[in-house]
Design a protein around this motif. Structure first.
Motif, PDB file in Angstrom:
ATOM      1  N   VAL A 109       0.859  -1.193   0.000  1.00 11.93           N
ATOM      2  CA  VAL A 109       0.000   0.000   0.000  1.00 11.93           C
ATOM      3  C   VAL A 109       0.896   1.243   0.000  1.00 11.93           C
ATOM      4  N   SER A 110       0.612   2.128  -0.950  1.00  7.19           N
ATOM      5  CA  SER A 110       1.349   3.403  -1.001  1.00  7.19           C
ATOM      6  C   SER A 110       0.355   4.549  -0.839  1.00  7.19           C
ATOM      7  N   GLY A 111       0.720   5.500   0.040  1.00  8.47           N
ATOM      8  CA  GLY A 111      -0.148   6.663   0.258  1.00  8.47           C
ATOM      9  C   GLY A 111      -1.358   6.312   1.083  1.00  8.47           C
ATOM     10  N   GLY A 112      -2.294   7.263   1.128  1.00  2.00           N
ATOM     11  CA  GLY A 112      -3.520   7.100   1.887  1.00  2.00           C
ATOM     12  C   GLY A 112      -3.422   7.764   3.250  1.00  2.00           C
ATOM     13  N   ALA A 113      -4.417   8.615   3.583  1.00  2.00           N
ATOM     14  CA  ALA A 113      -4.441   9.294   4.876  1.00  2.00           C
ATOM     15  C   ALA A 113      -5.890   9.709   5.170  1.00  2.00           C
ATOM     16  N   PRO A 114      -6.227   9.805   6.422  1.00  2.00           N
ATOM     17  CA  PRO A 114      -5.371   9.503   7.578  1.00  2.00           C
ATOM     18  C   PRO A 114      -5.239   7.987   7.792  1.00  2.00           C
ATOM     19  N   ARG A 115      -4.073   7.559   8.176  1.00  2.00           N
ATOM     20  CA  ARG A 115      -3.784   6.138   8.336  1.00  2.00           C
ATOM     21  C   ARG A 115      -4.606   5.498   9.463  1.00  2.00           C
ATOM     22  N   ALA A 116      -5.031   6.263  10.390  1.00  2.00           N
ATOM     23  CA  ALA A 116      -5.827   5.707  11.483  1.00  2.00           C
ATOM     24  C   ALA A 116      -7.165   5.174  10.970  1.00  2.00           C
ATOM     25  N   HIS A 117      -7.596   5.714   9.839  1.00  2.00           N
ATOM     26  CA  HIS A 117      -8.879   5.262   9.258  1.00  2.00           C
ATOM     27  C   HIS A 117      -8.671   4.316   8.070  1.00  2.00           C
ATOM     28  N   LEU A 118      -7.416   3.898   7.847  1.00  2.00           N
ATOM     29  CA  LEU A 118      -7.089   3.071   6.677  1.00  2.00           C
ATOM     30  C   LEU A 118      -6.786   1.636   7.113  1.00  2.00           C
ATOM     31  N   SER A 119      -7.387   0.661   6.409  1.00  2.00           N
ATOM     32  CA  SER A 119      -7.141  -0.758   6.682  1.00  2.00           C
ATOM     33  C   SER A 119      -7.043  -1.529   5.359  1.00  2.00           C
ATOM     34  N   VAL A 120      -6.477  -2.731   5.479  1.00  2.00           N
ATOM     35  CA  VAL A 120      -6.297  -3.596   4.297  1.00  2.00           C
ATOM     36  C   VAL A 120      -6.943  -4.946   4.581  1.00  2.00           C
ATOM     37  N   MET A 121      -7.672  -5.454   3.566  1.00  2.00           N
ATOM     38  CA  MET A 121      -8.304  -6.769   3.673  1.00  2.00           C
ATOM     39  C   MET A 121      -7.688  -7.703   2.618  1.00  2.00           C
ATOM     40  N   LEU A 122      -7.564  -9.012   3.006  1.00  2.00           N
ATOM     41  CA  LEU A 122      -7.151 -10.048   2.055  1.00  2.00           C
ATOM     42  C   LEU A 122      -8.403 -10.792   1.631  1.00  2.00           C
ATOM     43  N   LEU A 123      -8.633 -10.889   0.309  1.00  2.00           N
ATOM     44  CA  LEU A 123      -9.836 -11.509  -0.226  1.00  2.00           C
ATOM     45  C   LEU A 123      -9.507 -12.798  -0.980  1.00  2.00           C
ATOM     46  N   ARG A 124     -10.342 -13.778  -0.732  1.00  3.41           N
ATOM     47  CA  ARG A 124     -10.321 -15.030  -1.519  1.00  3.41           C
ATOM     48  C   ARG A 124     -11.579 -14.995  -2.373  1.00  3.41           C
ATOM     49  N   GLY A 125     -11.401 -14.614  -3.635  1.00  3.97           N
ATOM     50  CA  GLY A 125     -12.575 -14.297  -4.437  1.00  3.97           C
ATOM     51  C   GLY A 125     -13.210 -13.057  -3.852  1.00  3.97           C
TER      52      GLY A 125
END
Length: 439
Positions: free
Chosen positions: A40-56
């Protein structure tokens, strides 16, 4: 005071510039853990940013994004069979709903995962272990429990000769077959089968011994000879082999055997057999060769093949057998003396009185001529009373007369003995009681 309120209501935010799922393993073994990385590059505010891993479209796991301009978020996953061919991806969420804004998402390009199972054991290679030069034979390679079997690659070779296997899959089983033809070079060669799935390979190797073993060389000095000619029978074997010639003197371990005989009529059609034995890779191999001898001899007509006397009942079903022997096979003709009638040889027929008589049988061939008399007797049913009754009467009268004579002689002898005994008693003053004289 108003300025402070205005400052609190202003929120600075920025969408992620780049979301990417790092390359997956080319092939991933089933039931093993592996790591998926979301970049992940960039994005703010980071406190409100999350990443999900998807299977399909299924969310497997969610993680917050750490502070910094570029971040890698790693997920540990256990590979399963059902993961084969499934797309995985990363999705970022910038959640500003608490600030009166919305939920902003960004997803990476999907990547397909390939999982596999390749057993460590169980690969079987079936082949002949010893093969004669120039032989073609079928080899097979089997493996059970691999997944997906349809994706497996098979390589088969004999020495430096690559084979062309035919592959058949059934469920989690694989069968590869190939035709092999041994070259002209003798010796031991390696037959190999390799099964590759994913980035792993399983191999099986068997040794195949190539040998040369021609049949023994069997000769007759002359395959066709006149009777009482000396014939030499000889048998030779390939280098390293030993031979045995039937009826020849035993010579253990010899590559050659010989036999001599003075050919007679009994040797005509006689088979001479030679057996060669060769040891290859601890096994004994055998090859045979047979030749027949032809002995030329004149016609034979003897009791065994043409009985000289035949006696039959008239009307019975009979076959007259008379066969001449000889090489070449003689021609046979039987004619009755007197009228020259032919003898019905070899036919099953009712016997007639007209066939009775004495016949002269003659066998002819290029080797000579031989003759033999054959007598045919036929018993006539109607002649039996005229012949048998007088004979029986004579025999009966003779028997009765003989019995009467014997009886008369016995009685006369008894009377004489009694009279003699009586005279002896009278001289001695005694009286003898005698039985009554039979009439």
């Amino acid at each position: 005071m108003l300025l402070n309120l205005f400052r609190k209501s202003v929120v600075n935010f920025r969408f992620p510039e780049h979301v990417k799922l790092a390359p997956l393993p080319t092939w991933q073994p089933v039931d093993e853990h592996f790591i998926l990385t979301c970049q992940v590059s960039g994005g703010a505010p980071r406190a409100h940013l999350s990443v999900m891993l998807l299977r399909g479209e299924e969310v497997l796991e969610r993680q917050p994004v750490a502070k910094g301009e570029s971040t890698e978020v790693m997920f540990t996953v256990l590979a399963k069979r059902e993961d084969h061919g499934v797309n995985f991806s990363c999705r970022t969420e910038l959640d500003l709903r608490s600030e009166g804004l919305g939920l902003f998402q960004n997803s990476s390009a999907p990547r397909k995962l390939q999982t596999f199972v390749l057993p460590m054991t169980g690969l079987h290679l079936d082949t002949l272990r010893i093969v004669e030069v120039g032989t073609q034979w079928l080899v097979s390679c089997t493996l059970d429990g691999l997944f997906p079997a349809s994706e497996a690659e098979v390589h088969m070779a004999l020495g430096d000769q690559n084979l062309e296997p035919k592959i058949v899959n059934h469920g989690d089983s694989l069968l590869a077959t190939a035709w092999v033809k041994s070259n002209e070079e003798e010796g031991t060669q390696h037959l190999v089968c390799q099964v590759t799935l994913g980035d792993q390979t399983r191999s099986r190797l068997e040794n195949v011994t190539i040998y040369s073993f021609p049949a023994p060389y069997l000769t007759l000095s002359r395959p066709q000879v006149p009777e009482w000619t000396t014939v030499t029978v000889e048998c030779k074997a390939h280098a390293g082999a030993v031979v045995t010639l039937e009826d020849a003197p035993a010579r253990l371990g010899a590559p050659r055997a010989q036999l001599q005989l003075n050919a007679s009529a009994e040797d005509n059609g006689r088979s001479f057999s030679c057996s060669a034995a060769l040891e290859v890779a601890g096994q004994w191999l055998y090859k045979n060769r047979t030749l027949k001898l032809s002995v030329l001899y004149g016609p034979r007509l003897d009791e065994r093949d043409c009985p000289g006397n035949w006696t039959w009942q008239e009307g019975s079903q009979q076959t007259l057998r008379c066969q001449a022997r000889g090489n070449p096979l003689p021609k046979l003709k039987c004619s009755r003396k007197g009228d020259g009638a032919s003898l019905p040889i070899g036919d099953l027929r009712p016997v007639k009185r007209e066939v009775a008589g004495t016949y002269l049988c003659q066998a002819n061939s290029s080797r000579g001529v031989t003759k033999r008399e054959v007598v045919v007797n036929v018993i006539y049913h109607q002649n039996i009373p005229a012949i048998i009754v007088p004979v029986v009467a004579v025999i009966t009268l003779g028997a009765v007369g003989a019995a009467a004579y014997i009886y008369y002689r016995k009685q006369k002898k008894q009377i004489y003995e009694l009279q003699k005994a009586q005279k002896g008693w009278e001289k001695s003053g005694k009286k003898l009681n005698t039985p009554a004289t039979p009439p």
